[in-house]
Motif scaffolding. Structure first.
Motif, PDB file in Angstrom:
ATOM      1  N   SER A   1       0.842  -1.187   0.000  1.00  0.00           N
ATOM      2  CA  SER A   1       0.000   0.000   0.000  1.00  0.00           C
ATOM      3  C   SER A   1       0.881   1.242   0.000  1.00  0.00           C
TER       4      SER A   1
ATOM      5  N   MET B   1      -0.749 -12.594  12.055  1.00  0.00           N
ATOM      6  CA  MET B   1      -0.818 -12.173  10.651  1.00  0.00           C
ATOM      7  C   MET B   1       0.558 -11.961  10.043  1.00  0.00           C
TER       8      MET B   1
ATOM      9  N   GLY C   1       0.486 -12.721   5.878  1.00  0.00           N
ATOM     10  CA  GLY C   1       0.230 -11.501   5.113  1.00  0.00           C
ATOM     11  C   GLY C   1       1.156 -11.337   3.924  1.00  0.00           C
TER      12      GLY C   1
ATOM     13  N   VAL D   1      -0.081 -12.675   0.526  1.00  0.00           N
ATOM     14  CA  VAL D   1      -1.147 -11.964  -0.176  1.00  0.00           C
ATOM     15  C   VAL D   1      -0.521 -11.123  -1.295  1.00  0.00           C
TER      16      VAL D   1
ATOM     17  N   ARG E   1       0.474  -8.212  -3.740  1.00  0.00           N
ATOM     18  CA  ARG E   1       0.601  -6.790  -3.413  1.00  0.00           C
ATOM     19  C   ARG E   1      -0.625  -5.981  -3.829  1.00  0.00           C
TER      20      ARG E   1
ATOM     21  N   ILE F   1      -3.696  -6.962  -3.839  1.00  0.00           N
ATOM     22  CA  ILE F   1      -4.737  -7.226  -2.839  1.00  0.00           C
ATOM     23  C   ILE F   1      -4.370  -6.519  -1.535  1.00  0.00           C
ATOM     24  N   GLN F   2      -3.087  -6.522  -1.173  1.00  0.00           N
ATOM     25  CA  GLN F   2      -2.650  -5.773   0.018  1.00  0.00           C
ATOM     26  C   GLN F   2      -3.056  -4.311  -0.106  1.00  0.00           C
TER      27      GLN F   2
ATOM     28  N   LEU G   1      -5.534  -2.988  -1.749  1.00  0.00           N
ATOM     29  CA  LEU G   1      -6.982  -2.839  -1.557  1.00  0.00           C
ATOM     30  C   LEU G   1      -7.369  -2.957  -0.089  1.00  0.00           C
ATOM     31  N   LEU G   2      -6.707  -3.876   0.621  1.00  0.00           N
ATOM     32  CA  LEU G   2      -7.048  -4.106   2.026  1.00  0.00           C
ATOM     33  C   LEU G   2      -6.467  -3.037   2.941  1.00  0.00           C
ATOM     34  N   LEU G   3      -5.245  -2.600   2.661  1.00  0.00           N
ATOM     35  CA  LEU G   3      -4.555  -1.669   3.556  1.00  0.00           C
ATOM     36  C   LEU G   3      -4.805  -0.204   3.231  1.00  0.00           C
TER      37      LEU G   3
ATOM     38  N   ARG H   1      -7.206   1.866   5.576  1.00  0.00           N
ATOM     39  CA  ARG H   1      -6.628   1.985   6.915  1.00  0.00           C
ATOM     40  C   ARG H   1      -5.462   2.969   6.914  1.00  0.00           C
ATOM     41  N   ASN H   2      -4.620   2.895   5.908  1.00  0.00           N
ATOM     42  CA  ASN H   2      -3.449   3.773   5.862  1.00  0.00           C
ATOM     43  C   ASN H   2      -3.823   5.216   5.555  1.00  0.00           C
TER      44      ASN H   2
END
Length: 149
Positions: free
Chosen positions: A2, A84, A113, A116, A118, A120-121, A123-125, A128-129
């Motif tokens: 991310s 994780m 983690g 996973v 990058r 997808i990371q 999209l997920l992170l 939050r970041n």
């Protein structure tokens, strides 16, 4: 991986004041729920914060350590969050007219983690970041305005 960017209406020194206060970690890091200890050497490279993440009663204790400390340009952390895994989180700061441009890069480096992809990371992170940078900005801007000691 991310990568998020934000303008902060404060100097790089003000942003580094936030990084340098280990006790403020759960105030700006999304997911961190408390700090249990900050090593005396913080924020020197190699120093650790003992923190917890999650929501009670599912709180997990772990640590974050400083890998690089180069005020007012760059700080790199290894944030542990087992089971994780671990993430390498880098903040690059550039002074710009009236404030600071901050780039936050997070990449899972070990544990599940890291398996996973990058994309997808990201999209997920990403959400939050972005919130982490928003909270970092609030604290740094408070230092700039003299509303936080």
């Amino acid at each position: 991986m991310s990568i998020e960017e934000r303008f902060i209406d404060a100097s790089p020194d003000d942003v580094f004041r936030v990084f340098g206060d280990g006790w403020s970690y759960p105030s700006w890091v999304v997911g961190a729920s408390r700090v249990r200890a900050v090593e005396r050497a913080w924020p020197e490279a190699g120093a650790k914060i003992s923190h917890s993440f999650g929501v009670w009663p599912a709180v997990i204790d772990d640590t974050t350590s400083i890998v690089e400390w180069e005020p007012p340009r760059r700080v790199v952390l290894i944030a542990r969050g087992w089971p994780m895994g671990e993430a390498r989180v880098a903040f690059a700061l550039k002074p710009v007219s009236g404030g600071t441009h901050v780039t936050m890069t997070e990449d899972a480096v070990s544990g599940p983690g890291a398996l996973v992809p990058r994309a997808i990371q990201a999209l997920l992170l990403g959400p939050r970041n972005r919130e982490t940078l928003r909270r970092l900005a609030w604290l740094a801007e408070g230092y700039r305005e003299g509303t936080t000691d």
